[in-house]
Design a protein around this motif. Structure first.
Motif, PDB file in Angstrom:
ATOM      1  N   THR A   1      17.605  -5.287  12.808  1.00  0.00           N
ATOM      2  CA  THR A   1      18.182  -4.844  11.540  1.00  0.00           C
ATOM      3  C   THR A   1      17.083  -4.942  10.479  1.00  0.00           C
ATOM      4  OG1 THR A   1      18.935  -7.064  10.951  1.00  0.00           O
ATOM      5  CG2 THR A   1      20.493  -5.658  12.184  1.00  0.00           C
ATOM      6  N   PRO A   2      17.223  -4.252   9.372  1.00  0.00           N
ATOM      7  CA  PRO A   2      16.187  -4.315   8.335  1.00  0.00           C
ATOM      8  C   PRO A   2      15.932  -5.721   7.792  1.00  0.00           C
ATOM      9  CG  PRO A   2      17.634  -2.453   7.935  1.00  0.00           C
ATOM     10  CD  PRO A   2      18.246  -3.249   9.058  1.00  0.00           C
ATOM     11  N   ASP A   3      16.926  -6.592   7.857  1.00  0.00           N
ATOM     12  CA  ASP A   3      16.766  -7.960   7.366  1.00  0.00           C
ATOM     13  C   ASP A   3      16.740  -8.984   8.511  1.00  0.00           C
ATOM     14  OD1 ASP A   3      19.380  -7.578   8.088  1.00  0.00           O
ATOM     15  OD2 ASP A   3      20.233  -8.588   6.348  1.00  0.00           O
ATOM     16  N   ALA A   4      16.347  -8.552   9.685  1.00  0.00           N
ATOM     17  CA  ALA A   4      16.353  -9.424  10.868  1.00  0.00           C
ATOM     18  C   ALA A   4      15.414 -10.610  10.695  1.00  0.00           C
ATOM     19  CB  ALA A   4      15.937  -8.627  12.101  1.00  0.00           C
ATOM     20  N   THR A   5      15.785 -11.695  11.350  1.00  0.00           N
ATOM     21  CA  THR A   5      14.944 -12.886  11.433  1.00  0.00           C
ATOM     22  C   THR A   5      14.619 -13.119  12.902  1.00  0.00           C
ATOM     23  OG1 THR A   5      15.984 -13.883   9.489  1.00  0.00           O
ATOM     24  CG2 THR A   5      14.801 -15.368  10.987  1.00  0.00           C
ATOM     25  N   LEU A   6      13.336 -13.274  13.184  1.00  0.00           N
ATOM     26  CA  LEU A   6      12.851 -13.582  14.528  1.00  0.00           C
ATOM     27  C   LEU A   6      12.312 -15.002  14.496  1.00  0.00           C
ATOM     28  CD1 LEU A   6      11.677 -13.027  17.397  1.00  0.00           C
ATOM     29  CD2 LEU A   6       9.744 -11.939  16.254  1.00  0.00           C
ATOM     30  N   VAL A   7      12.774 -15.838  15.425  1.00  0.00           N
ATOM     31  CA  VAL A   7      12.321 -17.222  15.515  1.00  0.00           C
ATOM     32  C   VAL A   7      11.704 -17.417  16.891  1.00  0.00           C
ATOM     33  CG1 VAL A   7      12.962 -19.651  15.349  1.00  0.00           C
ATOM     34  CG2 VAL A   7      14.238 -17.934  14.022  1.00  0.00           C
ATOM     35  N   ILE A   8      10.436 -17.820  16.897  1.00  0.00           N
ATOM     36  CA  ILE A   8       9.740 -18.076  18.158  1.00  0.00           C
ATOM     37  C   ILE A   8       9.408 -19.551  18.245  1.00  0.00           C
ATOM     38  CG2 ILE A   8       7.669 -17.630  19.522  1.00  0.00           C
ATOM     39  CD1 ILE A   8       7.573 -14.863  18.309  1.00  0.00           C
ATOM     40  N   GLU A   9       9.848 -20.167  19.336  1.00  0.00           N
ATOM     41  CA  GLU A   9       9.497 -21.562  19.597  1.00  0.00           C
ATOM     42  C   GLU A   9       8.209 -21.581  20.407  1.00  0.00           C
ATOM     43  OE1 GLU A   9      11.163 -25.429  22.001  1.00  0.00           O
ATOM     44  OE2 GLU A   9      12.623 -24.101  21.061  1.00  0.00           O
ATOM     45  N   HIS A  10       7.294 -22.477  20.027  1.00  0.00           N
ATOM     46  CA  HIS A  10       6.007 -22.575  20.717  1.00  0.00           C
ATOM     47  C   HIS A  10       5.441 -23.969  20.516  1.00  0.00           C
ATOM     48  CE1 HIS A  10       3.940 -22.128  16.825  1.00  0.00           C
ATOM     49  NE2 HIS A  10       4.885 -21.224  16.566  1.00  0.00           N
ATOM     50  N   ALA A  11       4.361 -24.253  21.201  1.00  0.00           N
ATOM     51  CA  ALA A  11       3.696 -25.538  21.051  1.00  0.00           C
ATOM     52  C   ALA A  11       3.106 -25.635  19.646  1.00  0.00           C
ATOM     53  CB  ALA A  11       2.589 -25.695  22.090  1.00  0.00           C
ATOM     54  N   ALA A  12       3.255 -26.788  19.016  1.00  0.00           N
ATOM     55  CA  ALA A  12       2.726 -26.982  17.669  1.00  0.00           C
ATOM     56  C   ALA A  12       1.221 -26.739  17.632  1.00  0.00           C
ATOM     57  CB  ALA A  12       3.067 -28.378  17.172  1.00  0.00           C
ATOM     58  N   ARG A  13       0.525 -27.040  18.712  1.00  0.00           N
ATOM     59  CA  ARG A  13      -0.927 -26.840  18.749  1.00  0.00           C
ATOM     60  C   ARG A  13      -1.309 -25.363  18.668  1.00  0.00           C
ATOM     61  NH1 ARG A  13       0.606 -27.906  23.995  1.00  0.00           N
ATOM     62  NH2 ARG A  13       0.189 -26.216  25.447  1.00  0.00           N
ATOM     63  N   ASP A  14      -0.349 -24.457  18.946  1.00  0.00           N
ATOM     64  CA  ASP A  14      -0.621 -23.018  18.931  1.00  0.00           C
ATOM     65  C   ASP A  14      -0.329 -22.359  17.587  1.00  0.00           C
ATOM     66  OD1 ASP A  14      -1.338 -23.198  21.576  1.00  0.00           O
ATOM     67  OD2 ASP A  14       0.584 -22.491  22.337  1.00  0.00           O
ATOM     68  N   THR A  15       0.052 -23.139  16.593  1.00  0.00           N
ATOM     69  CA  THR A  15       0.490 -22.597  15.311  1.00  0.00           C
ATOM     70  C   THR A  15      -0.518 -21.642  14.683  1.00  0.00           C
ATOM     71  OG1 THR A  15       1.863 -24.516  14.910  1.00  0.00           O
ATOM     72  CG2 THR A  15       1.225 -23.253  12.985  1.00  0.00           C
ATOM     73  N   GLU A  16      -1.797 -21.910  14.832  1.00  0.00           N
ATOM     74  CA  GLU A  16      -2.822 -21.090  14.186  1.00  0.00           C
ATOM     75  C   GLU A  16      -3.433 -20.042  15.110  1.00  0.00           C
ATOM     76  OE1 GLU A  16      -3.154 -21.102  10.929  1.00  0.00           O
ATOM     77  OE2 GLU A  16      -1.604 -22.637  10.946  1.00  0.00           O
ATOM     78  N   LEU A  17      -2.864 -19.840  16.281  1.00  0.00           N
ATOM     79  CA  LEU A  17      -3.379 -18.793  17.158  1.00  0.00           C
ATOM     80  C   LEU A  17      -3.274 -17.445  16.448  1.00  0.00           C
ATOM     81  CD1 LEU A  17      -1.874 -19.672  20.661  1.00  0.00           C
ATOM     82  CD2 LEU A  17      -4.263 -19.773  19.974  1.00  0.00           C
ATOM     83  N   PRO A  18      -4.284 -16.595  16.595  1.00  0.00           N
ATOM     84  CA  PRO A  18      -4.243 -15.286  15.933  1.00  0.00           C
ATOM     85  C   PRO A  18      -2.989 -14.485  16.253  1.00  0.00           C
ATOM     86  CG  PRO A  18      -6.439 -15.705  16.767  1.00  0.00           C
ATOM     87  CD  PRO A  18      -5.562 -16.827  17.267  1.00  0.00           C
ATOM     88  N   VAL A  19      -2.469 -14.584  17.473  1.00  0.00           N
ATOM     89  CA  VAL A  19      -1.282 -13.812  17.839  1.00  0.00           C
ATOM     90  C   VAL A  19      -0.077 -14.197  16.985  1.00  0.00           C
ATOM     91  CG1 VAL A  19      -0.472 -15.343  19.690  1.00  0.00           C
ATOM     92  CG2 VAL A  19       0.058 -12.906  19.768  1.00  0.00           C
ATOM     93  N   LEU A  20      -0.007 -15.444  16.550  1.00  0.00           N
ATOM     94  CA  LEU A  20       1.109 -15.884  15.720  1.00  0.00           C
ATOM     95  C   LEU A  20       0.845 -15.653  14.235  1.00  0.00           C
ATOM     96  CD1 LEU A  20       2.094 -19.134  17.608  1.00  0.00           C
ATOM     97  CD2 LEU A  20       3.489 -17.086  17.345  1.00  0.00           C
ATOM     98  N   ARG A  21      -0.409 -15.577  13.848  1.00  0.00           N
ATOM     99  CA  ARG A  21      -0.753 -15.382  12.444  1.00  0.00           C
ATOM    100  C   ARG A  21      -0.793 -13.907  12.049  1.00  0.00           C
ATOM    101  NH1 ARG A  21      -3.194 -18.910   9.262  1.00  0.00           N
ATOM    102  NH2 ARG A  21      -4.714 -17.371   8.627  1.00  0.00           N
ATOM    103  N   ALA A  22      -1.057 -13.040  12.997  1.00  0.00           N
ATOM    104  CA  ALA A  22      -1.218 -11.619  12.691  1.00  0.00           C
ATOM    105  C   ALA A  22       0.122 -10.951  12.438  1.00  0.00           C
ATOM    106  CB  ALA A  22      -1.925 -10.909  13.851  1.00  0.00           C
TER     107      ALA A  22
END
Length: 177
Positions: A119-140
């Motif tokens: 939907t236009p106002d959708a929220t996507l929540v991805i659970e991942h390892a805290a150590r991966d927070t700054e991975l480019p795939v999550l920041r881009a």
């Protein structure tokens, strides 16, 4: 769930890498009309089906026994009513998905099929390892998907993405065009 806005009337949720279905079932209890659950593990699928039956939610839940990356294009073209668009999307992939590239493929597929899946106002929540927070795939930014916040809980983190009106450049980690 308390940090998510209430789902709009008639909303649907998508629970990717669903396992027991806890996230999608909670979305149903929080006001979503229906949920689609995707997992490729047959044992998890059986447990999920049992959970939905025991809670009287079979009529509001659709289960797909497929790998997530194969299920998304199918859901994007579904005409049976089991597809999107979804107001809430939850993904709890194996933590190795971030390093393997699967998480990037997931985000690209959701961005590419955003009009059919989100939907236009959708929220996507991805659970991942805290150590991966700054991975480019999550920041881009991934097309029209932009990470808006991260919440850390011990070794686990949740990255929140929203749909932006204009697609963002895929190579710009800030999301600015």
């Amino acid at each position: 769930f308390n940090i998510l806005p209430p789902p709009p009337e008639g909303a649907a949720a998508l629970d990717l890498y669903a396992g027991s279905g806890a996230l999608g079932i909670e979305a149903l209890s929080r006001g979503c009309d229906r949920a689609v659950f995707v997992d490729q593990d047959a044992r998890a699928h059986k447990t999920l089906h049992t959970n939905l039956a025991e809670l009287g939610l079979l009529a509001r839940g659709t289960t797909l026994l497929l790998p997530v990356l194969r299920a998304l294009p199918r859901l994007a073209t579904d005409r049976s009513g089991a597809g999107g668009p979804f107001a809430w999307v939850f993904a709890d992939p194996p933590y190795a998905a971030a390093a393997s590239g699967e998480l990037g493929e997931l985000l690209q597929l959701l961005g590419a099929h955003r009009e059919a899946l989100l939907t236009p106002d959708a929220t996507l929540v991805i659970e991942h390892a805290a150590r991966d927070t700054e991975l480019p795939v999550l920041r881009a930014a991934h097309g029209a998907l932009l990470r808006t916040s991260v919440r850390r809980y011990g070794d686990t983190a949740l990255s929140f993405f929203t749909v932006t009106p204009e697609p963002q450049r895929l190579d710009d980690p800030s999301g600015a065009s």
